[in-house]
Design a protein around this motif. Structure first.
Motif, PDB file in Angstrom:
ATOM      1  N   SER A 162       3.707  11.276   2.836  1.00 22.98           N
ATOM      2  CA  SER A 162       2.278  10.966   2.832  1.00 22.98           C
ATOM      3  C   SER A 162       1.885  10.251   1.534  1.00 22.98           C
ATOM      4  O   SER A 162       1.156   9.251   1.550  1.00 22.98           O
ATOM      5  CB  SER A 162       1.474  12.258   2.991  1.00 22.98           C
ATOM      6  OG  SER A 162       0.101  12.018   2.832  1.00 22.98           O
ATOM      7  N   ALA A 163       2.378  10.753   0.393  1.00 25.09           N
ATOM      8  CA  ALA A 163       2.074  10.123  -0.895  1.00 25.09           C
ATOM      9  C   ALA A 163       2.664   8.720  -0.971  1.00 25.09           C
ATOM     10  O   ALA A 163       2.045   7.804  -1.524  1.00 25.09           O
ATOM     11  CB  ALA A 163       2.591  10.991  -2.036  1.00 25.09           C
ATOM     12  N   LYS A 164       3.866   8.550  -0.420  1.00 28.09           N
ATOM     13  CA  LYS A 164       4.510   7.242  -0.436  1.00 28.09           C
ATOM     14  C   LYS A 164       3.700   6.227   0.359  1.00 28.09           C
ATOM     15  O   LYS A 164       3.561   5.067  -0.057  1.00 28.09           O
ATOM     16  CB  LYS A 164       5.932   7.358   0.126  1.00 28.09           C
ATOM     17  CG  LYS A 164       6.745   6.074   0.000  1.00 28.09           C
ATOM     18  CD  LYS A 164       7.032   5.719  -1.451  1.00 28.09           C
ATOM     19  CE  LYS A 164       7.822   4.439  -1.585  1.00 28.09           C
ATOM     20  NZ  LYS A 164       8.059   4.073  -2.983  1.00 28.09           N
ATOM     21  N   GLN A 165       3.148   6.661   1.495  1.00 27.87           N
ATOM     22  CA  GLN A 165       2.336   5.743   2.301  1.00 27.87           C
ATOM     23  C   GLN A 165       1.065   5.347   1.549  1.00 27.87           C
ATOM     24  O   GLN A 165       0.618   4.201   1.626  1.00 27.87           O
ATOM     25  CB  GLN A 165       1.978   6.380   3.657  1.00 27.87           C
ATOM     26  CG  GLN A 165       3.169   6.757   4.520  1.00 27.87           C
ATOM     27  CD  GLN A 165       4.279   5.729   4.516  1.00 27.87           C
ATOM     28  OE1 GLN A 165       4.095   4.587   4.939  1.00 27.87           O
ATOM     29  NE2 GLN A 165       5.456   6.119   4.033  1.00 27.87           N
ATOM     30  N   MET A 166       0.477   6.290   0.798  1.00 33.41           N
ATOM     31  CA  MET A 166      -0.683   5.961  -0.035  1.00 33.41           C
ATOM     32  C   MET A 166      -0.308   4.936  -1.094  1.00 33.41           C
ATOM     33  O   MET A 166      -1.049   3.984  -1.352  1.00 33.41           O
ATOM     34  CB  MET A 166      -1.232   7.219  -0.719  1.00 33.41           C
ATOM     35  CG  MET A 166      -2.077   8.099   0.150  1.00 33.41           C
ATOM     36  SD  MET A 166      -2.875   9.423  -0.819  1.00 33.41           S
ATOM     37  CE  MET A 166      -4.135   8.503  -1.697  1.00 33.41           C
ATOM     38  N   GLN A 167       0.838   5.140  -1.728  1.00 30.07           N
ATOM     39  CA  GLN A 167       1.297   4.210  -2.755  1.00 30.07           C
ATOM     40  C   GLN A 167       1.405   2.790  -2.188  1.00 30.07           C
ATOM     41  O   GLN A 167       0.919   1.823  -2.780  1.00 30.07           O
ATOM     42  CB  GLN A 167       2.657   4.651  -3.300  1.00 30.07           C
ATOM     43  CG  GLN A 167       3.202   3.740  -4.387  1.00 30.07           C
ATOM     44  CD  GLN A 167       4.683   3.969  -4.653  1.00 30.07           C
ATOM     45  OE1 GLN A 167       5.467   4.128  -3.714  1.00 30.07           O
ATOM     46  NE2 GLN A 167       5.069   4.002  -5.923  1.00 30.07           N
ATOM     47  N   LEU A 168       2.053   2.681  -1.022  1.00 29.78           N
ATOM     48  CA  LEU A 168       2.259   1.370  -0.411  1.00 29.78           C
ATOM     49  C   LEU A 168       0.931   0.726  -0.028  1.00 29.78           C
ATOM     50  O   LEU A 168       0.725  -0.472  -0.233  1.00 29.78           O
ATOM     51  CB  LEU A 168       3.155   1.504   0.821  1.00 29.78           C
ATOM     52  CG  LEU A 168       4.610   1.924   0.542  1.00 29.78           C
ATOM     53  CD1 LEU A 168       5.310   2.284   1.843  1.00 29.78           C
ATOM     54  CD2 LEU A 168       5.364   0.830  -0.189  1.00 29.78           C
ATOM     55  N   ALA A 169       0.001   1.524   0.507  1.00 31.28           N
ATOM     56  CA  ALA A 169      -1.284   0.991   0.961  1.00 31.28           C
ATOM     57  C   ALA A 169      -2.122   0.489  -0.213  1.00 31.28           C
ATOM     58  O   ALA A 169      -2.718  -0.605  -0.153  1.00 31.28           O
ATOM     59  CB  ALA A 169      -2.049   2.063   1.737  1.00 31.28           C
ATOM     60  N   VAL A 170      -2.175   1.280  -1.293  1.00 35.00           N
ATOM     61  CA  VAL A 170      -2.988   0.886  -2.444  1.00 35.00           C
ATOM     62  C   VAL A 170      -2.369  -0.337  -3.139  1.00 35.00           C
ATOM     63  O   VAL A 170      -3.084  -1.269  -3.544  1.00 35.00           O
ATOM     64  CB  VAL A 170      -3.148   2.066  -3.428  1.00 35.00           C
ATOM     65  CG1 VAL A 170      -3.893   1.624  -4.685  1.00 35.00           C
ATOM     66  CG2 VAL A 170      -3.907   3.212  -2.760  1.00 35.00           C
ATOM     67  N   ALA A 171      -1.038  -0.329  -3.279  1.00 34.55           N
ATOM     68  CA  ALA A 171      -0.374  -1.478  -3.894  1.00 34.55           C
ATOM     69  C   ALA A 171      -0.615  -2.748  -3.076  1.00 34.55           C
ATOM     70  O   ALA A 171      -0.883  -3.828  -3.630  1.00 34.55           O
ATOM     71  CB  ALA A 171       1.119  -1.204  -4.031  1.00 34.55           C
ATOM     72  N   LYS A 172      -0.558  -2.611  -1.754  1.00 34.66           N
ATOM     73  CA  LYS A 172      -0.794  -3.765  -0.877  1.00 34.66           C
ATOM     74  C   LYS A 172      -2.226  -4.273  -1.019  1.00 34.66           C
ATOM     75  O   LYS A 172      -2.478  -5.481  -1.034  1.00 34.66           O
ATOM     76  CB  LYS A 172      -0.506  -3.363   0.572  1.00 34.66           C
ATOM     77  CG  LYS A 172      -0.621  -4.504   1.570  1.00 34.66           C
ATOM     78  CD  LYS A 172      -0.261  -4.037   2.976  1.00 34.66           C
ATOM     79  CE  LYS A 172      -0.364  -5.176   3.985  1.00 34.66           C
ATOM     80  NZ  LYS A 172      -0.047  -4.698   5.362  1.00 34.66           N
ATOM     81  N   LYS A 173      -3.178  -3.337  -1.150  1.00 34.21           N
ATOM     82  CA  LYS A 173      -4.593  -3.709  -1.283  1.00 34.21           C
ATOM     83  C   LYS A 173      -4.814  -4.616  -2.486  1.00 34.21           C
ATOM     84  O   LYS A 173      -5.606  -5.568  -2.434  1.00 34.21           O
ATOM     85  CB  LYS A 173      -5.432  -2.434  -1.414  1.00 34.21           C
ATOM     86  CG  LYS A 173      -6.915  -2.687  -1.662  1.00 34.21           C
ATOM     87  CD  LYS A 173      -7.688  -1.374  -1.753  1.00 34.21           C
ATOM     88  CE  LYS A 173      -9.164  -1.621  -2.077  1.00 34.21           C
ATOM     89  NZ  LYS A 173      -9.924  -0.347  -2.119  1.00 34.21           N
ATOM     90  N   TYR A 174      -4.094  -4.325  -3.600  1.00 33.64           N
ATOM     91  CA  TYR A 174      -4.297  -5.095  -4.825  1.00 33.64           C
ATOM     92  C   TYR A 174      -3.228  -6.176  -5.022  1.00 33.64           C
ATOM     93  O   TYR A 174      -3.167  -6.820  -6.079  1.00 33.64           O
ATOM     94  CB  TYR A 174      -4.335  -4.162  -6.031  1.00 33.64           C
ATOM     95  CG  TYR A 174      -5.567  -3.286  -6.023  1.00 33.64           C
ATOM     96  CD1 TYR A 174      -6.820  -3.817  -6.313  1.00 33.64           C
ATOM     97  CD2 TYR A 174      -5.475  -1.941  -5.689  1.00 33.64           C
ATOM     98  CE1 TYR A 174      -7.964  -3.016  -6.288  1.00 33.64           C
ATOM     99  CE2 TYR A 174      -6.610  -1.138  -5.658  1.00 33.64           C
ATOM    100  CZ  TYR A 174      -7.847  -1.680  -5.961  1.00 33.64           C
ATOM    101  OH  TYR A 174      -8.971  -0.896  -5.920  1.00 33.64           O
TER     102      TYR A 174
END
Length: 569
Positions: A551-563
């Motif tokens: 779950s944390a890894k998916q958050m990392q990927l999503a936030v990194a992709k956003k920026y």
């Protein structure tokens, strides 16, 4: 070769498709594993006749490890019987366990044992195929082409899994299910495992039930059992695992699962018996033998524990899975049985084999102090523990600096030796830290409880563990409540403080997620992103397959992709 259908409706063995795949085969890098050089040479000639020229060889397990660390192989052909008593199936488990070969690598076992065909379909980590000796170049080519095509169909799933892009991997599974009916069940198996890893237990359960409507296969029943266990339907989960063992007794992961359910229900004797049955069926599996030893030691069945740990030592010689803990486990059990001389022999072997390893030096000090205490020499034992405590502080400092974790089981052994030599305060300090950092590791917590029990301090141990649990809940609630109230900066501060103070899986994940939430709300910050990445990496070290980590890894990927930055930036 059987007629197969490709995604465009063309049969896999039509002339055009065969030519494409055979040409692809000539570009592959291959590793041949066989203890007999003439056998490797014969196979190299056979591959040469098929146009395969990038061929490496290995005659023993140590050479295999060196080769896979230095090269990325597309195909590994391993003889079933290896040089040191291990087999090709066990080698596959070790390579996958250590993440030394990617999922896209074709791993094929060569054997003269026709009975192996009955086992391969039920293996926990099944090879992509097997070849029964003798075989022709045409037969080898047919099997390799088929395996390469399957890897091609599933390649996007593999790529997303290895990049920790689990949501994208699930989407790739759905595409294979819709477009490639021949490989539907392979994709469904991946999808069920991925949904479980993402914590989407209900959806995983639906996938396994869908599979079981079409065909009864052990892996689907075990996947369903795992989903039932995760929603605490332990009795139903146990019944399913027992069914699998009746229908497919070679499906060894069912034994491990059943033992875990017995353990969750407080039935350690039953857990030990189930694990022993599995270990008898697969005596070369070091991970399982280690489990037998751990549970037997908790049951105070030191004879069984000694035998299991001895097999770990015997089978892990030269293996990737060997550690200081293997030596310490066996040494400790031998002391428990009163055989201090045998314990000292194991320590001597450890010092020779792991010369220069500071953890091995620490383990030697701890075990020798326990031997001296057993022999009635407390003054000498105390001197060694003073040295051990100094070394532990040194190792802890190095671990913080270099990211190399100190053995937690060894820390508990040190605490045990501290109690035995009257250093109660040091013992409790160490136990608190280990319990705080590993609050979800039932084996380690059981080991702590056993130490307090055998030293006549059951109530002290229970109180200590209860205090640690209470403190974990308090610290976690403070951080989580801050986020719910919209005070993201304060939530990050509190959860980072908790993760630094008690780096258990829960705090490491929560600190990482709190940082990603703050970055999502307030904008990108390189320093905070780096801290979050470090917390997540440490959590992955503890449990790579945890739904919390996923779950944390998916958050990392999503936030990194956003920026628009890389996840590890």
């Amino acid at each position: 070769m059987n007629h197969k259908t490709a995604g465009n409706g063309s049969p896999l063995d039509d002339e055009e498709m065969l030519l494409v795949l055979q040409h692809s085969l000539t570009k592959k890098r291959v590793l041949l594993i066989d203890r007999h050089p003439p056998a490797r040479d014969a196979l190299r000639l056979m591959l040469g006749a098929l146009g395969v020229t990038a061929v490496h060889g290995a005659g023993n397990s140590a050479e295999v490890i060196r080769q896979v660390k230095a090269n990325r192989f597309d195909i590994i052909l391993s003889d079933f019987v290896l040089d040191d008593g291990r087999d090709g199936q066990q080698l596959l488990e070790e390579l996958r366990h250590a993440h030394l070969i990617p999922l896209a690598t074709v791993y094929m076992i060569i054997t003269s044992e026709r009975g192996y065909t009955n086992v391969v379909a039920l293996a926990e980590l099944a090879p992509d195929d097997y070849l029964i000796k003798p075989f022709t170049a045409e037969q080898l080519q047919g099997r390799l082409v088929r395996a390469i095509y399957k890897k091609h169909v599933l390649r996007k799933i593999y790529e997303h899994i290895e990049a920790s892009e689990l949501l994208e991997a699930v989407a790739s599974c759905d595409r294979v299910i819709q477009q490639q009916p021949l490989y539907m069940y392979d994709a469904l198996r991946f999808k069920g495992e991925l949904l479980h890893q993402l914590g989407r237990t209900q959806e995983a359960e639906e996938v396994y039930r869908r599979v079981l409507e079409g065909r009864v296969v052990p892996w689907a029943k075990m996947g369903l059992a795992t989903a039932l266990r995760d929603r605490n339907a332990l009795d139903e989960a146990k019944q399913l695992a027992e069914q699998v063992l009746l229908e497919a007794p070679e499906f060894l992961s069912a034994y491990d699962f059943l033992a875990s359910v017995h353990e969750a229900q407080g039935r350690l004797q039953e857990a030990q018996l189930v694990l022993q049955r599995a270990a008898e069926a697969s005596p070369h599996n070091t991970v399982r033998q280690r489990l037998v030893g751990d549970v037997a030691a908790r049951n105070k069945d030191f004879l069984v524990a000694e035998k299991a740990y001895s097999k770990v030592m015997e089978r892990s010689r030269g293996s990737l899975l060997r550690s200081v803990d293997d030596f310490a486990n066996l040494s400790r059990v031998l002391v428990e049985r009163g055989d201090v001389e045998a314990s000292r022999r194991i320590v001597g072997e450890m010092k020779r084999e792991l010369r220069g390893d500071k953890q091995a030096t620490l383990a030697a000090l701890v075990v020798e102090s326990l031997c001296l205490e057993r022999e009635g020499a407390p003054a000498k034992a105390t001197q060694l523990i003073d040295q051990a405590l100094e070394m532990q502080q040194e190792l802890s400092a190095e671990a913080s600096e270099k990211g190399r974790p100190v053995s937690q089981r060894l820390a508990v052994d040190l605490a045990h030796a501290c109690i035995a030599t009257g250093k109660q305060a040091d013992a409790e300090r160490i136990m608190r830290q280990v319990a705080a950092e590993n609050n979800d590791d039932n084996h380690l917590l059981g080991h702590i409880h056993n130490v307090f029990e055998k030293t006549g301090q059951v109530d002290t141990g229970k109180a200590l563990l209860a205090e640690v649990s209470k403190e974990i809940v308090r610290l976690n609630n403070e951080g989580v409540m801050g986020a719910r109230a919209g005070n993201f900066e304060e939530s990050v501060r509190l959860l980072m403080q908790a993760a630094d103070q008690m780096p258990n899986l829960q705090f490491l994940v929560n600190a990482a997620k709190a940082i990603y939430t703050l970055l999502d709300k307030r904008g990108w910050n390189d320093e905070l992103a780096q801290r979050a990445g470090e917390y997540l990496a440490r959590a992955q070290q503890k449990d790579r397959k945890s739904p919390k980590v996923a779950s944390a890894k998916q958050m990392q990927l999503a936030v990194a992709k956003k920026y628009g930055v890389g996840p590890d930036s």
